[in-house]
Design a protein around this motif. Structure first.
Motif, PDB file in Angstrom:
ATOM      1  N   VAL A 225      14.026   8.194  25.521  1.00  0.00           N
ATOM      2  CA  VAL A 225      13.497   7.010  26.748  1.00  0.00           C
ATOM      3  C   VAL A 225      14.063   5.816  26.432  1.00  0.00           C
ATOM      4  CG1 VAL A 225      10.870   5.925  27.780  1.00  0.00           C
ATOM      5  CG2 VAL A 225      11.453   8.619  26.227  1.00  0.00           C
ATOM      6  N   VAL A 226      14.534   5.214  25.466  1.00  0.00           N
ATOM      7  CA  VAL A 226      14.806   4.309  24.564  1.00  0.00           C
ATOM      8  C   VAL A 226      16.196   3.990  25.589  1.00  0.00           C
ATOM      9  CG1 VAL A 226      15.793   2.107  23.359  1.00  0.00           C
ATOM     10  CG2 VAL A 226      13.720   3.773  22.816  1.00  0.00           C
ATOM     11  N   GLU A 227      16.466   4.652  25.563  1.00  0.00           N
ATOM     12  CA  GLU A 227      18.441   4.659  26.309  1.00  0.00           C
ATOM     13  C   GLU A 227      17.449   4.537  28.095  1.00  0.00           C
ATOM     14  OE1 GLU A 227      20.730   8.086  25.369  1.00  0.00           O
ATOM     15  OE2 GLU A 227      20.560   7.186  23.033  1.00  0.00           O
TER      16      GLU A 227
ATOM     17  N   LYS B  18      16.768  -1.707  32.110  1.00  0.00           N
ATOM     18  CA  LYS B  18      15.250  -1.958  33.019  1.00  0.00           C
ATOM     19  C   LYS B  18      15.513  -3.028  32.456  1.00  0.00           C
ATOM     20  CE  LYS B  18      15.317   1.480  36.042  1.00  0.00           C
ATOM     21  NZ  LYS B  18      16.386   2.077  35.277  1.00  0.00           N
ATOM     22  N   SER B  19      13.774  -3.635  33.187  1.00  0.00           N
ATOM     23  CA  SER B  19      12.480  -4.788  32.436  1.00  0.00           C
ATOM     24  C   SER B  19      12.266  -4.648  31.276  1.00  0.00           C
ATOM     25  CB  SER B  19      12.456  -5.439  33.531  1.00  0.00           C
ATOM     26  OG  SER B  19      11.450  -4.707  34.018  1.00  0.00           O
ATOM     27  N   MET B  20      11.337  -3.321  31.205  1.00  0.00           N
ATOM     28  CA  MET B  20      10.486  -3.264  29.715  1.00  0.00           C
ATOM     29  C   MET B  20      11.258  -2.342  28.971  1.00  0.00           C
ATOM     30  SD  MET B  20      11.020  -0.564  32.894  1.00  0.00           S
ATOM     31  CE  MET B  20       9.837  -0.958  33.805  1.00  0.00           C
ATOM     32  N   TYR B  21      12.909  -2.822  29.221  1.00  0.00           N
ATOM     33  CA  TYR B  21      13.315  -2.148  27.967  1.00  0.00           C
ATOM     34  C   TYR B  21      12.739  -3.182  26.668  1.00  0.00           C
ATOM     35  CZ  TYR B  21      17.884  -1.180  24.307  1.00  0.00           C
ATOM     36  OH  TYR B  21      18.263  -1.331  23.625  1.00  0.00           O
ATOM     37  N   GLU B  22      12.421  -4.265  26.436  1.00  0.00           N
ATOM     38  CA  GLU B  22      12.408  -4.693  24.580  1.00  0.00           C
ATOM     39  C   GLU B  22      10.762  -3.349  24.601  1.00  0.00           C
ATOM     40  OE1 GLU B  22      13.771  -6.495  23.063  1.00  0.00           O
ATOM     41  OE2 GLU B  22      15.437  -6.831  23.755  1.00  0.00           O
ATOM     42  N   ASP B  23      10.055  -3.668  25.712  1.00  0.00           N
ATOM     43  CA  ASP B  23       8.944  -2.761  25.215  1.00  0.00           C
ATOM     44  C   ASP B  23       8.843  -1.593  24.932  1.00  0.00           C
ATOM     45  OD1 ASP B  23       7.034  -5.574  26.467  1.00  0.00           O
ATOM     46  OD2 ASP B  23       7.105  -5.110  28.576  1.00  0.00           O
ATOM     47  N   ALA B  24       9.911  -0.840  25.536  1.00  0.00           N
ATOM     48  CA  ALA B  24      10.506   0.470  25.172  1.00  0.00           C
ATOM     49  C   ALA B  24      10.405   0.263  23.961  1.00  0.00           C
ATOM     50  CB  ALA B  24      10.703   1.219  26.038  1.00  0.00           C
ATOM     51  N   LYS B  25      11.633  -0.846  22.809  1.00  0.00           N
ATOM     52  CA  LYS B  25      12.167  -0.697  21.646  1.00  0.00           C
ATOM     53  C   LYS B  25      11.498  -0.421  20.886  1.00  0.00           C
ATOM     54  CE  LYS B  25      15.544  -3.240  20.916  1.00  0.00           C
ATOM     55  NZ  LYS B  25      16.500  -4.298  20.404  1.00  0.00           N
ATOM     56  N   MET B  26       9.954  -1.975  21.294  1.00  0.00           N
ATOM     57  CA  MET B  26       9.029  -1.556  20.395  1.00  0.00           C
ATOM     58  C   MET B  26       8.100  -0.849  19.971  1.00  0.00           C
ATOM     59  SD  MET B  26       8.137  -5.412  21.142  1.00  0.00           S
ATOM     60  CE  MET B  26       6.690  -5.803  20.084  1.00  0.00           C
ATOM     61  N   SER B  27       7.460  -0.009  21.231  1.00  0.00           N
ATOM     62  CA  SER B  27       6.511   1.094  21.464  1.00  0.00           C
ATOM     63  C   SER B  27       7.203   2.485  21.549  1.00  0.00           C
ATOM     64  CB  SER B  27       6.352   1.427  23.012  1.00  0.00           C
ATOM     65  OG  SER B  27       5.778  -0.328  23.447  1.00  0.00           O
TER      66      SER B  27
ATOM     67  N   ASN C 244      14.180   7.243  12.761  1.00  0.00           N
ATOM     68  CA  ASN C 244      15.048   6.389  13.738  1.00  0.00           C
ATOM     69  C   ASN C 244      15.029   7.325  15.052  1.00  0.00           C
ATOM     70  OD1 ASN C 244      16.059   4.745  11.852  1.00  0.00           O
ATOM     71  ND2 ASN C 244      17.244   6.541  10.334  1.00  0.00           N
ATOM     72  N   GLY C 245      14.138   7.175  15.575  1.00  0.00           N
ATOM     73  CA  GLY C 245      13.485   7.620  16.940  1.00  0.00           C
ATOM     74  C   GLY C 245      14.246   9.118  16.741  1.00  0.00           C
ATOM     75  N   THR C 246      13.854   9.635  16.241  1.00  0.00           N
ATOM     76  CA  THR C 246      14.292  11.007  16.936  1.00  0.00           C
ATOM     77  C   THR C 246      13.204  12.406  16.845  1.00  0.00           C
ATOM     78  OG1 THR C 246      14.486  11.560  14.309  1.00  0.00           O
ATOM     79  CG2 THR C 246      16.927  11.084  15.502  1.00  0.00           C
ATOM     80  N   ASP C 247      11.769  11.256  17.157  1.00  0.00           N
ATOM     81  CA  ASP C 247      10.652  12.377  16.834  1.00  0.00           C
ATOM     82  C   ASP C 247      10.239  12.374  17.954  1.00  0.00           C
ATOM     83  OD1 ASP C 247      10.237  12.374  13.942  1.00  0.00           O
ATOM     84  OD2 ASP C 247       9.386  11.167  13.905  1.00  0.00           O
ATOM     85  N   ILE C 248       9.490  13.648  18.641  1.00  0.00           N
ATOM     86  CA  ILE C 248       9.539  13.709  19.769  1.00  0.00           C
ATOM     87  C   ILE C 248       8.492  12.698  20.103  1.00  0.00           C
ATOM     88  CG2 ILE C 248       7.685  15.301  21.700  1.00  0.00           C
ATOM     89  CD1 ILE C 248      11.231  16.710  21.236  1.00  0.00           C
ATOM     90  N   ILE C 249       8.321  12.745  21.573  1.00  0.00           N
ATOM     91  CA  ILE C 249       7.391  11.632  22.090  1.00  0.00           C
ATOM     92  C   ILE C 249       5.919  11.496  21.678  1.00  0.00           C
ATOM     93  CG2 ILE C 249       6.264   9.785  23.937  1.00  0.00           C
ATOM     94  CD1 ILE C 249       9.085  10.370  25.090  1.00  0.00           C
ATOM     95  N   ASP C 250       4.834  10.663  21.471  1.00  0.00           N
ATOM     96  CA  ASP C 250       3.712  10.538  21.031  1.00  0.00           C
ATOM     97  C   ASP C 250       3.126   9.711  22.801  1.00  0.00           C
ATOM     98  OD1 ASP C 250       0.981  10.598  19.787  1.00  0.00           O
ATOM     99  OD2 ASP C 250       0.989   9.999  18.614  1.00  0.00           O
ATOM    100  N   ALA C 251       3.079  10.978  23.537  1.00  0.00           N
ATOM    101  CA  ALA C 251       1.558  10.600  24.475  1.00  0.00           C
ATOM    102  C   ALA C 251       0.773   9.352  24.121  1.00  0.00           C
ATOM    103  CB  ALA C 251       2.026  10.897  26.234  1.00  0.00           C
ATOM    104  N   ASP C 252       0.612   8.161  24.974  1.00  0.00           N
ATOM    105  CA  ASP C 252      -0.394   7.720  25.567  1.00  0.00           C
ATOM    106  C   ASP C 252      -0.295   6.912  26.869  1.00  0.00           C
ATOM    107  OD1 ASP C 252       1.002   5.007  24.977  1.00  0.00           O
ATOM    108  OD2 ASP C 252       0.624   5.239  22.722  1.00  0.00           O
ATOM    109  N   LEU C 253      -1.353   6.149  26.746  1.00  0.00           N
ATOM    110  CA  LEU C 253      -1.477   6.149  28.533  1.00  0.00           C
ATOM    111  C   LEU C 253      -0.394   4.402  28.446  1.00  0.00           C
ATOM    112  CD1 LEU C 253      -4.993   5.119  28.481  1.00  0.00           C
ATOM    113  CD2 LEU C 253      -3.677   6.904  30.137  1.00  0.00           C
ATOM    114  N   TYR C 254      -0.355   3.951  27.530  1.00  0.00           N
ATOM    115  CA  TYR C 254       0.267   2.884  27.750  1.00  0.00           C
ATOM    116  C   TYR C 254       2.523   3.028  27.980  1.00  0.00           C
ATOM    117  CZ  TYR C 254       3.841  -1.556  26.777  1.00  0.00           C
ATOM    118  OH  TYR C 254       4.543  -2.586  27.133  1.00  0.00           O
ATOM    119  N   LYS C 255       2.736   4.284  27.104  1.00  0.00           N
ATOM    120  CA  LYS C 255       3.899   4.441  26.937  1.00  0.00           C
ATOM    121  C   LYS C 255       4.143   5.287  28.221  1.00  0.00           C
ATOM    122  CE  LYS C 255       4.211   5.163  22.020  1.00  0.00           C
ATOM    123  NZ  LYS C 255       4.365   6.315  20.558  1.00  0.00           N
TER     124      LYS C 255
END
Length: 603
Positions: free
Chosen positions: A335-337, A342-351, A357-368
């Motif tokens: 997702v970060v890639e 996009k304008s929300m790149y920094e938010d994505a890096k933090m979320s 090291n980012g290899t886990d499957i996404i843990d979804a929530d409303l904000y993500k």
């Protein structure tokens, strides 16, 4: 004179308030000079003003045509309560559960969502029938049919469910405002805003019952359009969606997917929603003196509830399919890639981070979910997602307020001003949520939904068991009592749902890794919880006519209500003496001095 005779002559104990219940049929009213002591034999005040339909009822039009089995005019008159009820199936907690099930299992457990909605419809049907046939909603019936101590326990448990749902709505609304304001309004600011907007919406019912129902319908439409837009732009595989809906199988599913399926069931079926729906149907002017009218009301309310829950299912389906198509199997790095330009790149890096090291499957929530849609389909998709979440939070907040009002009125025979009721419950919900929003991370706020779903799952028996008990009691429902098949199906399905929810709660407790004294408290609570459920089951069996239990001295003393209160004749079958009856959107007729049903029913 027996208590039942006194009731039908407007002389029943506890009915000495204003209006027909305390009148002698001449329009006058008398007030008791001594303090009324409330207990399980006290009758509720039929004319007391209640939330949502305190000043008006919708008049059902007569159709003079013969051999007409269905009328759209009548269906329109009955339309409203079912859609308000269906909002509980679309609250932010449900939306997040939909996201997580799609991200974890793709389309494989869509059939669980479908059948959970069908099961919810069956339970809502029973709750609506109770309100239509008896004129009493579920909390009012509990007031009459349970002893004082278990009645208080039931009320506390339902209040916990309402507060838990309220917290989910606060969280969802705060996240939506955070997204829509482009982070200008912090999360804690969004939490505080929910106090103001709740009071604003609450007083909209002053403009009329049908206009209020139109407002709720508009919010549902906003959700349908918002999430439908996401569904169209994401373009999931329609064949896989249909297969997931109608093939009840989950190949290669691990324990995490099973837990997600359990979470879907727990999120869809809300305990306080049964109390809400049984009260909302009282807003229609149904003449309970005529069995044909009662049967007609049951028929149209079932159709309306079916349509409403079908709409809610489609909206939930949109959310599951969007994130099943886009998030399933993706890691945080993926997702970060996608967000790199996009304008929300920094938010994505933090979320989208994890401990690997980012290899886990996404843990979804409303904000993500909002960030993912923005990175994948553009900022417009993110803002439309925020609008949908905001509509879900606002609509479910208002219906939760009504559920709390009905609960308090019924269980305690007590009426608070609505502003006072909202202030208390909203503060209880907001204080812990505000603290999390102020001092914790977004993940802590969104993961709180899992704990709240577990808490609400524990409360389900305290709505399902009384609903089945009362609708299966011939003394309460008369000719509209559940048949044998209906009893068996409802009991079996309730056992399945309660078992599934308890499994979900046990897993959540295990994940919390509780030890020591806190674990001992949990075990003690579990024992008391089981014992109280057993108490409710004994009462249900007695309601269904088990002679051995009904003749037991212990059951008569500690479980069953007084003999006179165990009758359909004690149901609130009166009409207000000064009530506005609404036909559709325009015509209104103020009917003054209506005779009460109790004056026309022979003793």
């Amino acid at each position: 004179m027996s208590s039942n005779e006194a009731y039908h002559n407007n002389m029943e104990p506890g009915a000495g308030g204003d209006g027909p219940a305390g009148s002698n049929g001449t329009g006058g009213s008398q007030r008791s000079n001594h303090q009324q002591i409330l207990n399980e034999t006290t009758y509720l005040k039929p004319a007391a003003k209640q939330a949502y339909f305190s000043d008006e009822k919708v008049l059902i039009p007569d159709d003079d045509r013969t051999n007409v089995r269905f009328s759209f005019r009548k269906l329109w008159a009955f339309t409203g309560p079912g859609f308000l009820m269906s909002i509980a199936y679309l609250d932010p907690g449900n939306i997040e559960s939909d996201m997580q099930s799609g991200a974890a299992a793709k389309y494989k457990i869509l059939w669980v969502l479908l059948w959970a909605t069908v099961l919810g419809l069956l339970m809502q049907r029973l709750a609506a029938r109770l309100g239509v046939v008896t004129g009493l909603h579920l909390a009012e019936m509990c007031y009459r049919q349970y002893k004082r101590f278990p009645r208080w326990i039931l009320w506390i448990m339902i209040e916990i469910a309402i507060i838990g749902s309220d917290m989910q709505e606060v969280i969802g609304t705060a996240i939506a405002i955070y997204l829509l304001s482009n982070k200008v309004v912090p999360l804690w600011g969004g939490v505080l805003i929910t106090i103001v907007d709740t009071f604003t919406f609450l007083f909209l019912d002053k403009y009329g019952l049908r206009k209020l129902e139109f407002l709720f319908g508009s919010l549902i439409t906003i959700m349908a359009v918002s999430f439908g837009y996401e569904y169209i732009v994401s373009a999931p595989n329609q064949g896989e969606v249909l297969e997931g809906m109608f093939v009840p199988w989950c190949s290669n599913c691990d324990s995490s997917v099973l837990l997600q399926a359990v979470g879907v069931v727990g999120a869809v079926i809300m305990p306080h929603n049964l109390y809400l729906h049984s009260a909302l149907v009282k807003s229609r002017d149904v003449d309970r003196r005529q069995p044909k009218k009662v049967s007609e009301a049951n028929f149209y309310f079932f159709i309306e509830a079916s349509v409403a829950l079908f709409v809610s299912f489609i909206i939930n389906l949109f959310v599951v399919a969007v994130f099943a198509h886009g998030m399933y199997g993706k890691t945080n790095n993926d997702v970060v890639e996608m967000c790199a330009d996009k304008s929300m790149y920094e938010d994505a890096k933090m979320s989208f981070v994890d401990s690997n090291n980012g290899t886990d499957i996404i843990d979804a929530d409303l904000y993500k979910g909002g960030l993912f849609l923005g990175c994948t389909f553009g900022a417009v998709a993110m803002y439309i997602w925020g609008v949908g979440i905001l509509a879900a939070g606002q609509s479910s907040t208002m219906t939760g307020t009504y559920a709390g009002q009905f609960s308090m009125e019924g269980f305690l025979n007590l009426q608070w001003p609505r502003w006072c009721r909202v202030l208390v419950t909203r503060c209880i919900a907001i204080i812990p949520t505000f603290c999390l929003a102020m001092f914790s991370k977004m993940d802590d706020l969104t993961h709180m939904n899992d704990i709240l779903n577990a808490v609400m799952s524990l409360q389900l028996p305290f709505a399902a068991i009384p609903t089945i008990a009362f609708t299966s009691c011939a003394a309460i429902m008369g000719e509209f009592v559940n048949g044998l098949g209906n009893k068996i199906v409802s009991i079996l399905l309730t056992i399945v749902v309660i078992g599934v929810n308890l499994y979900f709660v046990i897993v959540q407790v295990e994940n919390m890794q509780i030890e020591g004294g806190l674990l001992a408290l949990v075990c003690i609570f579990a024992v008391l919880y089981i014992l109280f459920n057993l108490y409710l089951v004994i009462h249900m069996a007695a309601c269904m006519g088990n002679q051995r239990l009904m003749n037991s001295r212990w059951v008569q003393r500690f479980v069953l209500p007084s003999q006179n209160s165990f009758s359909i004749k004690n149901a609130n079958s009166t009409y207000a003496s000064d009530v506005t009856l609404v036909v559709g959107e325009s015509a209104t007729n103020t009917v003054k001095g209506l005779d009460t049903v109790s004056e026309k029913v022979p003793n």
